[in-house]
Design an enzyme around this catalytic site. Structure first.
Site, PDB file in Angstrom:
ATOM      1  CG  ASP A  33      -8.306  38.913 -45.404  1.00 26.81           C
ATOM      2  OD1 ASP A  33      -9.023  39.914 -45.207  1.00 26.81           O
ATOM      3  OD2 ASP A  33      -8.754  37.752 -45.384  1.00 26.81           O
ATOM      4  CG  ASP A  39      -2.606  28.625 -46.315  1.00 24.29           C
ATOM      5  OD1 ASP A  39      -2.113  27.576 -46.784  1.00 24.29           O
ATOM      6  OD2 ASP A  39      -3.458  29.310 -46.918  1.00 24.29           O
ATOM      7  NE  ARG A  94      -8.430  39.271 -42.314  1.00 16.30           N
ATOM      8  CZ  ARG A  94      -8.766  38.134 -41.729  1.00 16.30           C
ATOM      9  NH1 ARG A  94      -8.717  38.040 -40.408  1.00 16.30           N
ATOM     10  NH2 ARG A  94      -9.147  37.101 -42.437  1.00 16.30           N
ATOM     11  CB  SER A 139     -10.831  29.683 -48.434  1.00 18.25           C
ATOM     12  OG  SER A 139     -10.332  30.755 -47.668  1.00 18.25           O
TER      13      SER A 139
HETATM   14  N1  ARG Z   1     -13.798  38.571 -49.469  1.00 15.92           N
HETATM   15  C1  ARG Z   1     -13.990  38.858 -48.074  1.00 15.92           C
HETATM   16  C2  ARG Z   1     -13.286  40.106 -47.660  1.00 15.92           C
HETATM   17  O1  ARG Z   1     -12.469  40.557 -48.383  1.00 15.92           O
HETATM   18  C3  ARG Z   1     -13.677  37.711 -47.194  1.00 15.92           C
HETATM   19  C4  ARG Z   1     -12.316  37.119 -47.270  1.00 15.92           C
HETATM   20  C5  ARG Z   1     -12.292  35.997 -46.313  1.00 15.92           C
HETATM   21  N2  ARG Z   1     -11.091  35.271 -46.262  1.00 15.92           N
HETATM   22  C6  ARG Z   1     -11.087  33.933 -46.378  1.00 15.92           C
HETATM   23  N3  ARG Z   1      -9.963  33.325 -46.180  1.00 15.92           N
HETATM   24  N4  ARG Z   1     -12.149  33.262 -46.712  1.00 15.92           N
HETATM   25  O2  ARG Z   1     -13.547  40.684 -46.631  1.00 15.92           O
END
Ligand code: ARG
Length: 406
Positions: free
Chosen positions: A126, A16, A97, A177
């Site tokens: 995110d 991506d 993040r 992912s």
């Molecule tokens: N759901 C988790 C969070 O909001 C992890 C997200 C992880 N992102 C990914 N691209 N797998 O912190």
């Protein structure tokens, strides 16, 4: 929207964010894309990633070593907060993040960019965390979010990339992912989208399966000073080395796997697999040393504050007045959180088997004992209970509504 000229893109080397580079130039008419990749201890080789961004058309490609900062400024506060979103997820992805956002802003200032960009989709958490943090730190910067707008499936994204000379090795075409850093791995999508499907062993990389975990248990001791883990088995370690060692030990014994249905900020439920061996172990130990060193009322209020702190961090509000105020409360409680916790690791379990504090324990043996040196005044209980139960007795005699046969 006035178009940006120079953009700093949060770059991971994945499909991506790689496709974002030509896409920003072609579809958004951006002249210069500066790629920024963060080293969060994920173990990826950063130099090939840096070069990949250049091949994809970035004018500049930068790597920032954020590991120390990540652990000291983000992971350690989370340990002090016993942070578990919805009681279970220790926020390994969420904590990274705001740091990446802060660094993006700082790079944007250095290179004179008028916008930043990220490759998050429109249905994850995110994007919320990046956008809210960037907005708090630099309200003047534009935020470009190609992956939220392009509406391409994963296959289409890969095809678009190939059209621009970005090849995706078969090994990277995994159905999952994955987000990873030193604190752990977050895995979603592919076969995991069916909440009834058990995760295959291929999903995990930091933790052993129960079958492969050693038959022998292992006991370790974790030392805390002012709420921070500072040593394992008496050996003092800097925060990064301590997390690494905790990951290795807990991971070896298969501790730290989480399989949950979680409530995302955007309103949907999603199935998530995490492995966060070290962080989860340290939180468990920290809870335990607090149980010995903090008073009952502080512990009770702190557990509510912890819940709220975890919600805020999950929901992208790291840089917010409420988070700042809650930090004030949490930090104030940690001065006496000193001592040692002993944990037994065995086949996926981490069981606390002992705790001690030379300087800060509130556990009073002569009050707690049932032996002959008991100093507790048993007779005083009568008067205490007379008054403690008074409101209930008054209420009952006024209402006379208790039906003891039912
Ligand atoms: N759901 C988790 C969070 O909001 C992890 C997200 C992880 N992102 C990914 N691209 N797998 O912190």
């Amino acid at each position: 929207m006035g178009l940006a000229k120079r953009v700093v893109l949060a770059y991971s080397g994945g499909v991506d964010t790689s496709v974002c580079i030509p896409y920003l130039k072609k579809e958004y008419g951006i002249n210069e894309v500066v790629a920024f990749a963060a080293d969060l201890g994920q173990g990826d080789e950063l130099e090939p990633i840096r070069k990949k961004a250049l091949r994809a058309g970035a004018t500049q490609s930068l790597v920032g070593d954020l590991v120390q900062c990540f652990i000291k400024e983000f992971a350690y506060p989370a340990i002090r907060a016993n942070a578990l979103y919805e009681g279970r997820y220790p926020l390994s992805t969420a904590l990274a993040r705001p740091l990446i956002a802060r660094e993006l802003v700082s790079v944007a200032r250095k290179v004179g960019a008028d916008a930043v960009a990220h490759g998050c989709t429109g249905k994850g958490n995110d994007q919320v965390r990046f956008d809210v943090a960037i907005g708090a730190l630099a309200p003047d910067l534009k935020i470009l979010t190609p992956a939220r707008e392009w509406g391409m499936s994963r296959e289409e994204t890969i095809a678009y990339g190939e059209g621009c000379g970005i090849t995706t090795p078969v090994s990277k075409k995994s159905p999952y992912s994955i987000d990873l850093n030193l604190l752990g791995r977050s895995v979603e999508a592919g076969p995991l989208e069916d909440p009834m499907v058990a995760p295959l062993e291929e999903v995990f990389a930091m933790t052993s399966s129960i079958d492969d975990a050693p038959d022998q248990c292992q006991e370790i001791e974790i030392t805390f000073e002012e709420g921070n883990p500072v040593a394992i088995d008496g050996k003092e370690l800097d925060p990064v080395s301590l997390i690494r060692l905790a990951n290795t030990i807990a991971g070896k014994h298969g501790f730290g796997r989480i399989d949950i249905i979680e409530n995302r900020v955007v309103g949907i439920k999603s199935r998530e697999i995490y492995e966060t061996p070290g962080l989860l172990l340290l939180i468990r130990a920290h809870q335990e040393i607090e149980s010995l060193t903090l008073s009952a009322d502080v512990l009770r209020l702190k557990s509510q504050i912890e819940r709220q702190w975890s919600d805020l961090v999950y929901q992208g509000l790291w840089f917010s007045p409420l988070k700042d105020a809650l930090d004030g409360f949490i930090d104030r409680t940690q001065g006496y959180v000193n001592g040692l916790v002993r944990i037994r690791l065995h086949k996926g379990n981490a069981t606390v088997i002992g705790r001690s504090s030379n300087t800060s324990s509130l556990y009073m043996p002569d009050m707690a004992t049932y032996g002959c040196n008991d100093q507790f005044n048993h007779r005083a209980a009568e008067g205490f209970i007379y008054i403690w139960g008074l409101p209930t007795r008054l209420w009952a005699s006024a209402r006379k509504t208790f039906d003891i046969d039912n």
